[in-house]
Each structure stands twice: as C-alpha cells, then as structure tokens.
Design a protein around this motif. Structure first.
Motif, PDB file in Angstrom:
ATOM      1  N   PHE A   1      -3.994 -12.621  11.450  1.00 45.13           N
ATOM      2  CA  PHE A   1      -4.914 -11.662  11.814  1.00 45.13           C
ATOM      3  C   PHE A   1      -6.273 -11.931  11.579  1.00 45.13           C
ATOM      4  O   PHE A   1      -6.607 -12.136  10.145  1.00 45.13           O
ATOM      5  N   LEU A   2      -7.519 -11.613  12.699  1.00 47.83           N
ATOM      6  CA  LEU A   2      -9.034 -12.429  12.104  1.00 47.83           C
ATOM      7  C   LEU A   2      -9.048 -11.120  12.213  1.00 47.83           C
ATOM      8  O   LEU A   2      -9.185 -10.578  13.523  1.00 47.83           O
ATOM      9  N   CYS A   3     -10.540 -10.073  11.575  1.00 48.70           N
ATOM     10  CA  CYS A   3     -11.093  -8.813  11.467  1.00 48.70           C
ATOM     11  C   CYS A   3     -12.537  -9.023  11.914  1.00 48.70           C
ATOM     12  O   CYS A   3     -13.247  -9.976  11.927  1.00 48.70           O
ATOM     13  N   SER A   4     -12.131  -8.334  13.609  1.00 52.36           N
ATOM     14  CA  SER A   4     -13.733  -8.504  14.429  1.00 52.36           C
ATOM     15  C   SER A   4     -14.436  -7.267  14.186  1.00 52.36           C
ATOM     16  O   SER A   4     -15.411  -7.243  14.578  1.00 52.36           O
ATOM     17  N   ILE A   5     -13.786  -6.710  13.046  1.00 47.95           N
ATOM     18  CA  ILE A   5     -14.414  -5.243  13.138  1.00 47.95           C
ATOM     19  C   ILE A   5     -14.587  -4.761  12.200  1.00 47.95           C
ATOM     20  O   ILE A   5     -13.301  -4.474  11.541  1.00 47.95           O
TER      21      ILE A   5
ATOM     22  N   THR B   1       9.478  -7.257  11.723  1.00 46.49           N
ATOM     23  CA  THR B   1       7.965  -6.745  11.907  1.00 46.49           C
ATOM     24  C   THR B   1       6.906  -7.274  11.068  1.00 46.49           C
ATOM     25  O   THR B   1       7.456  -6.891   9.787  1.00 46.49           O
ATOM     26  N   PHE B   2       5.982  -7.314  11.756  1.00 45.16           N
ATOM     27  CA  PHE B   2       4.881  -7.798  11.182  1.00 45.16           C
ATOM     28  C   PHE B   2       3.323  -6.769  11.843  1.00 45.16           C
ATOM     29  O   PHE B   2       3.701  -6.553  13.285  1.00 45.16           O
ATOM     30  N   MET B   3       2.434  -5.876  11.522  1.00 45.94           N
ATOM     31  CA  MET B   3       1.614  -5.073  12.708  1.00 45.94           C
ATOM     32  C   MET B   3       0.403  -4.957  11.404  1.00 45.94           C
ATOM     33  O   MET B   3       0.228  -4.042  10.681  1.00 45.94           O
ATOM     34  N   GLY B   4      -0.365  -3.955  12.223  1.00 46.89           N
ATOM     35  CA  GLY B   4      -2.378  -3.590  12.173  1.00 46.89           C
ATOM     36  C   GLY B   4      -2.098  -2.641  12.859  1.00 46.89           C
ATOM     37  O   GLY B   4      -2.603  -3.667  13.604  1.00 46.89           O
ATOM     38  N   PHE B   5      -3.491  -2.196  12.084  1.00 52.06           N
ATOM     39  CA  PHE B   5      -4.546  -1.452  13.444  1.00 52.06           C
ATOM     40  C   PHE B   5      -5.601  -1.023  12.203  1.00 52.06           C
ATOM     41  O   PHE B   5      -5.116  -1.026  10.926  1.00 52.06           O
ATOM     42  N   LEU B   6      -6.419  -0.362  13.149  1.00 58.25           N
ATOM     43  CA  LEU B   6      -8.129  -0.621  12.469  1.00 58.25           C
ATOM     44  C   LEU B   6      -7.851   1.537  12.219  1.00 58.25           C
ATOM     45  O   LEU B   6      -7.611   2.258  13.331  1.00 58.25           O
ATOM     46  N   LEU B   7      -8.075   2.002  10.980  1.00 59.14           N
ATOM     47  CA  LEU B   7      -8.453   3.168  10.977  1.00 59.14           C
ATOM     48  C   LEU B   7      -9.598   3.708  11.578  1.00 59.14           C
ATOM     49  O   LEU B   7      -9.573   4.965  12.451  1.00 59.14           O
ATOM     50  N   TYR B   8     -10.337   3.642  10.731  1.00 58.41           N
ATOM     51  CA  TYR B   8     -11.480   3.864  10.996  1.00 58.41           C
ATOM     52  C   TYR B   8     -12.762   2.650  11.345  1.00 58.41           C
ATOM     53  O   TYR B   8     -12.663   1.722  10.076  1.00 58.41           O
ATOM     54  N   PRO B   9     -13.923   2.422  12.226  1.00 61.65           N
ATOM     55  CA  PRO B   9     -14.646   1.443  11.652  1.00 61.65           C
ATOM     56  C   PRO B   9     -16.057   1.852  10.511  1.00 61.65           C
ATOM     57  O   PRO B   9     -15.967   3.046  10.188  1.00 61.65           O
ATOM     58  N   ASP B  10     -16.641   1.090  10.701  1.00 66.39           N
ATOM     59  CA  ASP B  10     -17.890   1.183   9.298  1.00 66.39           C
ATOM     60  C   ASP B  10     -18.692   2.064   9.940  1.00 66.39           C
ATOM     61  O   ASP B  10     -18.746   1.550  10.997  1.00 66.39           O
TER      62      ASP B  10
ATOM     63  N   LEU C   1      -6.727  -1.626   4.167  1.00 67.20           N
ATOM     64  CA  LEU C   1      -7.336  -3.097   3.259  1.00 67.20           C
ATOM     65  C   LEU C   1      -8.602  -2.478   4.259  1.00 67.20           C
ATOM     66  O   LEU C   1      -8.935  -1.989   5.234  1.00 67.20           O
ATOM     67  N   HIS C   2     -10.151  -2.396   3.713  1.00 70.08           N
ATOM     68  CA  HIS C   2     -11.359  -2.500   3.657  1.00 70.08           C
ATOM     69  C   HIS C   2     -10.928  -4.167   3.887  1.00 70.08           C
ATOM     70  O   HIS C   2     -11.195  -5.348   3.135  1.00 70.08           O
ATOM     71  N   LEU C   3     -11.563  -3.971   5.527  1.00 67.00           N
ATOM     72  CA  LEU C   3     -11.644  -5.821   5.763  1.00 67.00           C
ATOM     73  C   LEU C   3     -13.518  -5.985   6.978  1.00 67.00           C
ATOM     74  O   LEU C   3     -13.401  -4.715   7.126  1.00 67.00           O
ATOM     75  N   SER C   4     -14.123  -6.844   6.060  1.00 67.77           N
ATOM     76  CA  SER C   4     -15.168  -7.411   6.524  1.00 67.77           C
ATOM     77  C   SER C   4     -14.993  -8.067   8.174  1.00 67.77           C
ATOM     78  O   SER C   4     -13.987  -8.706   7.796  1.00 67.77           O
TER      79      SER C   4
END
Length: 245
Positions: free
Chosen positions: A149-153, A232-241, A202-205
């Motif tokens: 998974f590549l963080c864009s936001i 299965t594997f999953m992930g989602f953005l909770l809130y942006p910076d 996790l916090h991602l840049s």
C-alpha cells in the motif's frame, strides 16, 4: 322853554317801555363766544384724561369661524426614548415552504482505502504477501503487483488482517518503510484450521509503504486460502493531516 322840556320828557316816557320790550326779546349772547360782553377770553388748556372705566361683563361667544389654511410642516422633533416591550402577539400561521436553493460546493473529502484477499496457498517468506483478490481498491493505492500500500494522503490510517492458518505455523509482521511494526503468531494444530489476525493505527507521510510479510525463513508460512477459506488484508484513512492541501 318849560313847554319844550316837558314835551321831551313825555316823549321819553312813552318810548322807554317800547324799547324795554324790544330789548327783552333780543337773544342774549353766549358768554363762551368771543363776542360775549364785547370781547371773549383766551381758550383754556385741555383737561386731564379721565380714569379708565370698569371692565364690562363678558359677552356671549360669537359664531365659529371658517377653517383656516393648513400651516407649513414643522421640523422633525428629537427621537423619543425607547418604550418598554409590549405583550407578545398571537402566533401566526406557518408560511409556505421556500424554493429549493442551489447546490453548494461541499468540502473535498479525502479518500484512501483498500480491501484485498489471498489467492496463493503458501506465500514466499521474507517478501511482501501479494493479495491479488480485490474487494475494494477504488483509489488504486494498493498495488497488487507488489503487495504494498502506497500512502498518497498523509494522515492517520487503520490496518487489519485476518489469516487462515493451515498445514503449518504462521508468523507474520506488518511492515512500514522496511521496518516490522507488529507481529502475529499462530501455532498450527494437526487436522485443524486456525485463524490469525492483527490490527494497528499508523500515521503515514506521503510516500510511505505498508505491507504484510511472512516472518522467518519459511517454516512459519502456513497462511492459507481456497474457495471457502479467505485470508484478507485491509486499510483505510481515518483523517488526513490538517496542513495537507
């Protein structure tokens, strides 16, 4: 001589009564006229003004006069002090609904999420597990060719995995930027199918990568999937910076 004197005396006696009668008939001159007693006196000075008379009684009211012309408008007076609030009036009837307004421009909603499943039965150790069954990957932030998974936001993300364990023990790690963040271990029981799971915030840049990997040299790669068992594997953005635009 005596006869002449006597005649004269008799004549005067006869004439005297007649003259007296005529004189009595002549009107007497007004003593105030200038000719009275041969010569009148000098005019006298005017007398002083008399005292004013007493007020008379009030008279009756006269008839009502005609209406006069309207006068000019006067200047505006000063504003008076505000009075106290009056009592509340009766409640009015509800008004008619207004027209529907134009659709406004909503705030941009940042989205980043994925949910994938395993198609390979025994993934290779020490490399990212490639989950190639796509449940959701609308933003394409998960790369099925690399398993990452590549963080864009930039912001805070939630990641979770649920793995079927069969034929061997399982020890997996969730990695962020080439560093293991959490570990999950399940010991396989003969003739049984187990489940192993884990989750983390996790916090991602921007540019950070996250993936799931079998930990070890291959003896702990019992992650399994078939047509009735999923891993299965999953992930989602909770809130942006807040400073992200």
């Amino acid at each position: 001589m005596r006869d002449s004197a006597g005649f004269l005396l008799c004549s005067l006696l006869l004439v005297a009564p007649h003259c007296t009668e005529v004189a009595a008939q002549d009107p007497q001159p007004d003593p105030k006229t200038p000719c009275a007693n041969w010569m009148g006196g000098a005019p006298g000075y005017p007398g002083h003004n008399g005292l004013p008379g007493r007020d008379g009684k009030d008279g009756k009211d006269g008839l009502k006069g005609e209406k006069g012309e309207q006068g000019l408008q006067g200047s505006k007076g000063d504003q008076g002090a505000m009075g106290s609030a009056g009592p509340e009036g009766p409640r009015g009837f509800p008004g008619q609904p207004g027209l529907k307004g134009d659709k406004g421009e909503g705030a941009y909603v940042y989205r980043s999420a994925f949910s994938v499943g395993l198609t390979e039965r025994a993934p290779h150790p020490n490399v990212p597990i490639r989950f190639s069954k796509i449940f959701y990957n609308e933003q394409n932030h998960y790369d099925t060719s690399t398993g990452k998974f590549l963080c864009s936001i930039p912001g805070t993300y939630y990641f979770a995995y649920h793995l079927t364990v069969y034929m061997s023990d399982v020890k997996v790690s969730l990695y962020k930027k080439d560093k293991a963040v959490i570990f999950t271990y399940d010991q396989f029981q003969t003739n049984n199918i187990d489940q192993a799971s884990g989750s983390v915030l996790l916090h991602l840049s921007s540019g950070d990568e996250v993936w799931l990997q079998v930990y070890g040299e291959g003896e702990n790669n019992g992650v399994y999937a078939d047509n009735i068992n999923d891993s299965t594997f999953m992930g989602f953005l909770l809130y942006p910076d807040m400073d992200f635009h």
